[in-house]
Design a protein around this motif. Structure first.
Motif, PDB file in Angstrom:
ATOM      1  N   VAL A 180       0.908  -1.199   0.110  1.00 22.98           N
ATOM      2  CA  VAL A 180       0.050  -0.035  -0.068  1.00 22.98           C
ATOM      3  C   VAL A 180       0.782   1.214  -0.025  1.00 22.98           C
ATOM      4  N   SER A 181       1.935   1.093   0.699  1.00 20.79           N
ATOM      5  CA  SER A 181       2.928   2.467   0.919  1.00 20.79           C
ATOM      6  C   SER A 181       3.608   2.568  -0.754  1.00 20.79           C
ATOM      7  N   TYR A 182       3.882   1.384  -1.206  1.00 18.92           N
ATOM      8  CA  TYR A 182       4.778   1.554  -2.608  1.00 18.92           C
ATOM      9  C   TYR A 182       3.787   2.188  -3.559  1.00 18.92           C
ATOM     10  N   ILE A 183       2.384   1.771  -3.646  1.00 19.40           N
ATOM     11  CA  ILE A 183       1.265   2.237  -4.533  1.00 19.40           C
ATOM     12  C   ILE A 183       1.162   3.958  -4.271  1.00 19.40           C
ATOM     13  N   GLY A 184       1.140   4.317  -2.824  1.00 16.70           N
ATOM     14  CA  GLY A 184       0.731   5.522  -2.525  1.00 16.70           C
ATOM     15  C   GLY A 184       2.184   6.587  -3.079  1.00 16.70           C
ATOM     16  N   GLU A 185       3.464   6.005  -2.917  1.00  5.50           N
ATOM     17  CA  GLU A 185       4.654   6.645  -3.105  1.00  5.50           C
ATOM     18  C   GLU A 185       4.707   6.894  -4.698  1.00  5.50           C
ATOM     19  N   TYR A 186       4.321   5.829  -5.399  1.00  7.95           N
ATOM     20  CA  TYR A 186       4.446   5.738  -6.900  1.00  7.95           C
ATOM     21  C   TYR A 186       3.574   6.799  -7.416  1.00  7.95           C
ATOM     22  N   GLU A 187       2.091   6.916  -6.756  1.00  2.15           N
ATOM     23  CA  GLU A 187       1.201   7.729  -7.428  1.00  2.15           C
ATOM     24  C   GLU A 187       1.534   9.206  -6.921  1.00  2.15           C
ATOM     25  N   ARG A 188       2.321   9.392  -5.766  1.00  4.80           N
ATOM     26  CA  ARG A 188       2.830  10.819  -5.491  1.00  4.80           C
ATOM     27  C   ARG A 188       3.967  11.432  -6.491  1.00  4.80           C
ATOM     28  N   ALA A 189       4.780  10.358  -6.698  1.00  2.00           N
ATOM     29  CA  ALA A 189       5.962  10.801  -7.520  1.00  2.00           C
ATOM     30  C   ALA A 189       5.496  11.160  -8.973  1.00  2.00           C
ATOM     31  N   LEU A 190       4.415  10.221  -9.645  1.00  5.39           N
ATOM     32  CA  LEU A 190       3.932  10.716 -10.852  1.00  5.39           C
ATOM     33  C   LEU A 190       2.932  12.233 -10.810  1.00  5.39           C
ATOM     34  N   ALA A 191       2.339  12.140  -9.780  1.00  9.24           N
ATOM     35  CA  ALA A 191       1.672  13.590  -9.599  1.00  9.24           C
ATOM     36  C   ALA A 191       2.611  14.541  -9.469  1.00  9.24           C
ATOM     37  N   ALA A 192       3.752  14.347  -9.046  1.00 10.69           N
ATOM     38  CA  ALA A 192       4.803  15.480  -8.943  1.00 10.69           C
ATOM     39  C   ALA A 192       5.297  15.804 -10.233  1.00 10.69           C
ATOM     40  N   ASP A 193       5.598  14.694 -11.141  1.00 15.08           N
ATOM     41  CA  ASP A 193       5.932  14.752 -12.703  1.00 15.08           C
ATOM     42  C   ASP A 193       5.261  15.440 -13.484  1.00 15.08           C
ATOM     43  N   ALA A 194       3.828  15.250 -13.335  1.00 17.42           N
ATOM     44  CA  ALA A 194       2.708  15.967 -14.020  1.00 17.42           C
ATOM     45  C   ALA A 194       2.659  17.512 -13.744  1.00 17.42           C
ATOM     46  N   LYS A 195       2.928  17.871 -12.276  1.00 13.96           N
ATOM     47  CA  LYS A 195       3.166  19.285 -12.027  1.00 13.96           C
ATOM     48  C   LYS A 195       4.199  19.875 -12.754  1.00 13.96           C
ATOM     49  N   LYS A 196       5.510  19.163 -12.904  1.00 11.74           N
ATOM     50  CA  LYS A 196       6.675  19.653 -13.533  1.00 11.74           C
ATOM     51  C   LYS A 196       6.317  20.092 -14.991  1.00 11.74           C
ATOM     52  N   HIS A 197       5.464  19.430 -15.529  1.00  8.62           N
ATOM     53  CA  HIS A 197       5.155  19.384 -16.908  1.00  8.62           C
ATOM     54  C   HIS A 197       3.985  20.369 -17.248  1.00  8.62           C
ATOM     55  N   ASP A 198       3.636  21.113 -16.073  1.00  7.57           N
ATOM     56  CA  ASP A 198       2.703  21.977 -16.291  1.00  7.57           C
ATOM     57  C   ASP A 198       1.315  21.385 -16.670  1.00  7.57           C
ATOM     58  N   ALA A 199       1.058  20.112 -16.330  1.00  7.76           N
ATOM     59  CA  ALA A 199      -0.304  19.553 -16.633  1.00  7.76           C
ATOM     60  C   ALA A 199      -1.086  19.292 -15.588  1.00  7.76           C
ATOM     61  N   GLN A 200      -2.567  19.009 -15.825  1.00  8.72           N
ATOM     62  CA  GLN A 200      -3.431  19.232 -14.782  1.00  8.72           C
ATOM     63  C   GLN A 200      -3.830  17.605 -14.444  1.00  8.72           C
ATOM     64  N   GLY A 201      -3.252  16.711 -15.156  1.00  9.99           N
ATOM     65  CA  GLY A 201      -3.194  15.328 -14.590  1.00  9.99           C
ATOM     66  C   GLY A 201      -2.053  14.478 -15.356  1.00  9.99           C
ATOM     67  N   ILE A 202      -2.110  13.298 -14.985  1.00  7.53           N
ATOM     68  CA  ILE A 202      -1.316  12.149 -15.612  1.00  7.53           C
ATOM     69  C   ILE A 202      -1.976  10.748 -15.748  1.00  7.53           C
ATOM     70  N   ILE A 203      -1.474  10.009 -16.827  1.00  5.75           N
ATOM     71  CA  ILE A 203      -2.060   8.884 -16.989  1.00  5.75           C
ATOM     72  C   ILE A 203      -1.044   7.987 -17.221  1.00  5.75           C
ATOM     73  N   CYS A 204      -1.329   6.571 -16.671  1.00  4.96           N
ATOM     74  CA  CYS A 204      -0.156   5.847 -16.567  1.00  4.96           C
ATOM     75  C   CYS A 204      -0.420   4.437 -16.412  1.00  4.96           C
ATOM     76  N   GLY A 205       0.230   3.662 -16.404  1.00  2.00           N
ATOM     77  CA  GLY A 205      -0.024   2.144 -16.036  1.00  2.00           C
ATOM     78  C   GLY A 205       0.951   1.646 -15.050  1.00  2.00           C
ATOM     79  N   HIS A 206       1.735   0.411 -15.304  1.00  2.00           N
ATOM     80  CA  HIS A 206       2.803  -0.124 -14.519  1.00  2.00           C
ATOM     81  C   HIS A 206       2.545  -0.962 -13.376  1.00  2.00           C
ATOM     82  N   ILE A 207       1.764  -0.526 -12.391  1.00  2.00           N
ATOM     83  CA  ILE A 207       1.547  -1.000 -11.248  1.00  2.00           C
ATOM     84  C   ILE A 207       0.201  -2.220 -11.306  1.00  2.00           C
ATOM     85  N   HIS A 208      -0.474  -2.012 -12.543  1.00  2.00           N
ATOM     86  CA  HIS A 208      -1.663  -3.033 -12.391  1.00  2.00           C
ATOM     87  C   HIS A 208      -2.572  -2.826 -11.253  1.00  2.00           C
TER      88      HIS A 208
END
Length: 264
Positions: A180-208
């Motif tokens: 559960v902690s891994y999923i939360g940290e993964y989601e947090r990292a991708l959300a931060a990257d979306a902000k760096k790209h000046d995006a309103q959201g991020i769409i991804c996969g990887h963790i099923h």
């Protein structure tokens, strides 16, 4: 295949199909594609499982049918954008090219009908296990395959008893504290990257693990997979996004119950 016309969407996002792996539910995806069409389809990584194919060739006709279905959709005018993941990393040397009209890119920016900007990535670059300990990722992949095998045996018994499907791996992800902690940290990292790209959201996969939420101040969306949950993200003509789970029509194909479908 239903006799009704396919549902039409502006965009479909599909990830983690794992063609070439024994756990891939290619039949379910093929049925989904027959019943859903879109102007644009994003293939968000791990569509082909190169890791599995290296350890032993497995490519039944259904897997080939899925590839042919995508190619036919391109010929009919659908734009298909392929963003390779870690399991199909062999395609990362072909950015900027196309195969049968399917474009291969490192990442993409999707502008929804409502004007929102979404970064589209597979997501493995934000997984420290994959980037820093590849051997552990490969070991984990084998453990996941074993869990799926155990699942099939266990659920054959449950089906004989008249019980529904139960997923060991999904249970582990949601109940084991570290997962559960891994999923939360993964989601947090991708959300931060979306902000760096000046995006309103991020769409991804990887963790099923399919999800749509705004927990980190930005819209996070994960497509899920076509090994267990059989989910995709669909964009309606007005820009609204939702998770679609394609439930089994064939009683021999089991899909776990999915309770996280939330419209954007």
């Amino acid at each position: 295949m239903n006799a009704t016309r396919p549902r039409r969407f502006r965009t479909l996002f599909i990830s983690d199909v794992h063609l070439g792996a024994r756990g891939c539910q290619a039949g379910k995806l093929l049925d989904f594609l027959r019943n859903h069409e879109a102007d644009t389809i994003y293939l968000v990584g791990d569509i082909v499982d190169g890791w599995a194919l290296k350890s032993g060739w497995y490519w039944p006709q259904l897997h080939n049918d899925v590839v042919q279905k995508f190619l036919r959709q391109v010929r009919k005018g659908t734009r298909i954008i392929y963003i390779p993941g870690n399991h199909d990393e062999f395609l990362r040397g072909y950015y900027g090219t196309h195969f049968g009209g399917i474009e291969v890119v490192e990442q993409a920016t999707h502008i929804a009908a409502d004007g929102r900007k979404y970064l589209v990535v597979h997501g493995d670059h934000f997984d420290l296990v994959v980037t820093q300990a590849r051997w552990l990722a490969l070991l984990g992949d084998k453990a996941y395959d074993l869990a799926l095998t155990v699942n099939r045996i266990f659920n054959a018994v449950r089906r004989w008893l008249g019980l529904g499907y139960w997923s060991l791996s999904q249970w582990a992800k949601l109940k084991v504290k570290n997962a559960v902690s891994y999923i939360g940290e993964y989601e947090r990292a991708l959300a931060a990257d979306a902000k760096k790209h000046d995006a309103q959201g991020i769409i991804c996969g990887h963790i099923h693990h399919a999800a749509i939420h705004d927990d980190f101040g930005i819209r996070y969306m994960n497509c899920g997979d076509w090994v267990e949950s059989c989910t995709a993200i669909a964009e309606h003509q007005d820009g609204r996004l939702e998770i679609i789970q394609w439930l089994a029509e064939n009683p021999e194909v089991e899909v776990p119950e999915f309770s996280e479908v939330r419209a954007a």
